[in-house]
Design a protein around this motif. Structure first.
Motif, PDB file in Angstrom:
ATOM      1  N   ARG A  48       0.831  -1.200   0.000  1.00  0.00           N
ATOM      2  CA  ARG A  48       0.000   0.000   0.000  1.00  0.00           C
ATOM      3  C   ARG A  48       0.866   1.250   0.000  1.00  0.00           C
ATOM      4  O   ARG A  48       2.012   1.232   0.449  1.00  0.00           O
ATOM      5  N   VAL A 110       1.623  10.802  -9.605  1.00  0.00           N
ATOM      6  CA  VAL A 110       1.034   9.485  -9.324  1.00  0.00           C
ATOM      7  C   VAL A 110       1.306   8.526 -10.471  1.00  0.00           C
ATOM      8  O   VAL A 110       1.665   7.357 -10.253  1.00  0.00           O
ATOM      9  N   GLU A 111       1.148   9.018 -11.697  1.00  0.00           N
ATOM     10  CA  GLU A 111       1.384   8.163 -12.859  1.00  0.00           C
ATOM     11  C   GLU A 111       2.857   7.794 -12.983  1.00  0.00           C
ATOM     12  O   GLU A 111       3.203   6.632 -13.233  1.00  0.00           O
ATOM     13  N   GLU A 114       3.734   5.264 -10.519  1.00  0.00           N
ATOM     14  CA  GLU A 114       2.913   4.063 -10.660  1.00  0.00           C
ATOM     15  C   GLU A 114       2.340   3.618  -9.314  1.00  0.00           C
ATOM     16  O   GLU A 114       2.396   2.443  -8.935  1.00  0.00           O
ATOM     17  N   ARG A 116      -0.115   2.444  -6.470  1.00  0.00           N
ATOM     18  CA  ARG A 116      -1.248   1.527  -6.422  1.00  0.00           C
ATOM     19  C   ARG A 116      -1.743   1.417  -4.983  1.00  0.00           C
ATOM     20  O   ARG A 116      -1.022   1.676  -4.032  1.00  0.00           O
ATOM     21  N   ARG A 117      -3.013   1.014  -4.836  1.00  0.00           N
ATOM     22  CA  ARG A 117      -3.623   0.821  -3.525  1.00  0.00           C
ATOM     23  C   ARG A 117      -3.344   2.027  -2.622  1.00  0.00           C
ATOM     24  O   ARG A 117      -2.776   1.918  -1.544  1.00  0.00           O
ATOM     25  N   VAL A 118      -3.790   3.156  -3.091  1.00  0.00           N
ATOM     26  CA  VAL A 118      -3.474   4.440  -2.472  1.00  0.00           C
ATOM     27  C   VAL A 118      -4.451   4.743  -1.334  1.00  0.00           C
ATOM     28  O   VAL A 118      -5.675   4.639  -1.508  1.00  0.00           O
ATOM     29  N   GLU A 138      -8.208   6.857 -14.175  1.00  0.00           N
ATOM     30  CA  GLU A 138      -6.950   6.174 -13.870  1.00  0.00           C
ATOM     31  C   GLU A 138      -6.627   6.288 -12.377  1.00  0.00           C
ATOM     32  O   GLU A 138      -6.239   5.316 -11.737  1.00  0.00           O
ATOM     33  N   PHE A 139      -6.809   7.483 -11.830  1.00  0.00           N
ATOM     34  CA  PHE A 139      -6.549   7.646 -10.396  1.00  0.00           C
ATOM     35  C   PHE A 139      -7.594   6.901  -9.572  1.00  0.00           C
ATOM     36  O   PHE A 139      -7.264   6.282  -8.551  1.00  0.00           O
ATOM     37  N   ARG A 142      -6.743   3.531  -8.737  1.00  0.00           N
ATOM     38  CA  ARG A 142      -5.624   3.362  -7.808  1.00  0.00           C
ATOM     39  C   ARG A 142      -6.043   3.584  -6.352  1.00  0.00           C
ATOM     40  O   ARG A 142      -5.311   3.229  -5.436  1.00  0.00           O
ATOM     41  N   GLU A 144      -7.816   3.423  -2.755  1.00  0.00           N
ATOM     42  CA  GLU A 144      -8.365   2.373  -1.899  1.00  0.00           C
ATOM     43  C   GLU A 144      -9.015   2.926  -0.634  1.00  0.00           C
ATOM     44  O   GLU A 144     -10.074   2.438  -0.217  1.00  0.00           O
TER      45      GLU A 144
END
Length: 305
Positions: A48, A110-111, A114, A116-118, A138-139, A142, A144
């Motif tokens: 995370r 963020v891109e 990369e 994930r599980r933000v 896209e965001f 990502r 969570e």
């Protein structure tokens, strides 16, 4: 090329309790010549990521009491300095700053990383900007979890007199006393911590972003950022299904309990907030118990699932 200043590194040599790895993002299209800084702590391959977004006129230093708690979970923590703040480059012209200028840079960060599980962690302008990020699909994919503190969605509603007074003061004060502003609502702030907030700004030339930010808040329906904030309001109300945690510094005169309860009604499934009694606008200065309470709430939500 945007004319900008870069704070000398020695200004950050003796920060109080803020010894985290610093990285820099460069070469972002549309931001040629500008270098943005971010704290990048914890394992790069962590399950995370906590994405901690600061507001005005602070910088990632504001999260120094929360970052260690998040790191205890084995997570990665990313805490960027918005362009114009902290260790990031500082455009000298107030006209260089805009809502989209900052929002697009955050999406690029963020891109590029990369993420994930933000877990999105926001306060003040960190929320004005950060809460709009899920409008980008896209965001949204990502994202969570959410931790939200003393902020708002600026959908174009007229502000109260307290905010108007702050905006007028910021625009009229060329050498904005950043450390004094933050210390004013944070009585336990030490002299070293106050100096930490002043560190990014050797003189008034570095403070264009801090001066102009209040004037960029979308307080009319046609202002830049208002439309996407309304889209974000709809997203949080109808599409968000993750766990949320809200903490409110109850001594904040502008974004205190009434404003935050209104935001809570927008965020689908947001539980009763944690009230930080005596907590000011910069409520991350009470951040360790907030971070621990948020993690406990997230664990409890897993148990109920």
């Amino acid at each position: 090329m945007i004319a900008a200043l870069r704070t000398p590194e020695e200004r950050f040599a003796h920060l109080s309790d803020f010894d985290f790895p610093v990285r820099y993002l460069e070469g972002v299209p549309g931001y040629e010549g500008l270098r943005g800084a971010y704290i990048d702590a914890g394992p790069a391959a962590a399950e995370r990521t906590f994405l901690c977004l600061h507001g005005e006129p602070s910088w990632s230093f504001l999260y120094r009491k929360m970052i260690p708690v998040f790191l205890e979970t084995g997570a990665r923590v990313i805490a960027p300095d918005l362009i114009g703040f902290g260790r990031s480059d500082k455009p000298v012209e107030e006209g260089a700053y805009s809502f989209d200028f900052h929002r697009d840079w955050l999406l690029a960060l963020v891109e590029r990383l990369e993420l994930r599980r933000v877990t999105l962690v926001v306060q003040d302008w960190g929320g004005l900007l950060g809460l709009t990020l899920p409008v980008d699909p896209e965001f949204a994919g990502r994202l969570e979890r959410l931790i939200v503190m003393n902020t708002a969605l600026a959908v174009g509603d007229p502000p109260g007199p307290g905010f108007e007074a702050w905006k007028a003061y910021a625009l009229a004060t060329h050498d904005l006393p950043v450390g004094d502003i933050i210390a004013g609502g944070t009585p336990h702030l030490t002299a070293a911590e106050k100096a930490g907030y002043d560190a990014p700004y050797p003189d008034a030339r570095y403070k264009a972003g801090a001066r102009v930010f209040p004037a960029l808040v979308p307080v009319a329906p046609d202002m830049p950022g208002a439309a996407i904030s309304r889209q974000a309001r709809e997203w949080w109300s109808n599409h968000w299904n993750g766990p949320s945690f809200m903490a409110i510094g109850d001594a904040d005169p502008v974004l205190g309990p009434p404003a935050m309860q209104a935001l809570r009604r927008v965020i689908k499934g947001c539980p009763e907030p944690m009230i930080v009694v005596g907590g000011g606008h910069f409520v991350q200065e009470w951040g360790e118990p907030i971070a621990r309470a948020a993690l406990e709430a997230f664990e409890a939500s897993l148990d109920r699932a």
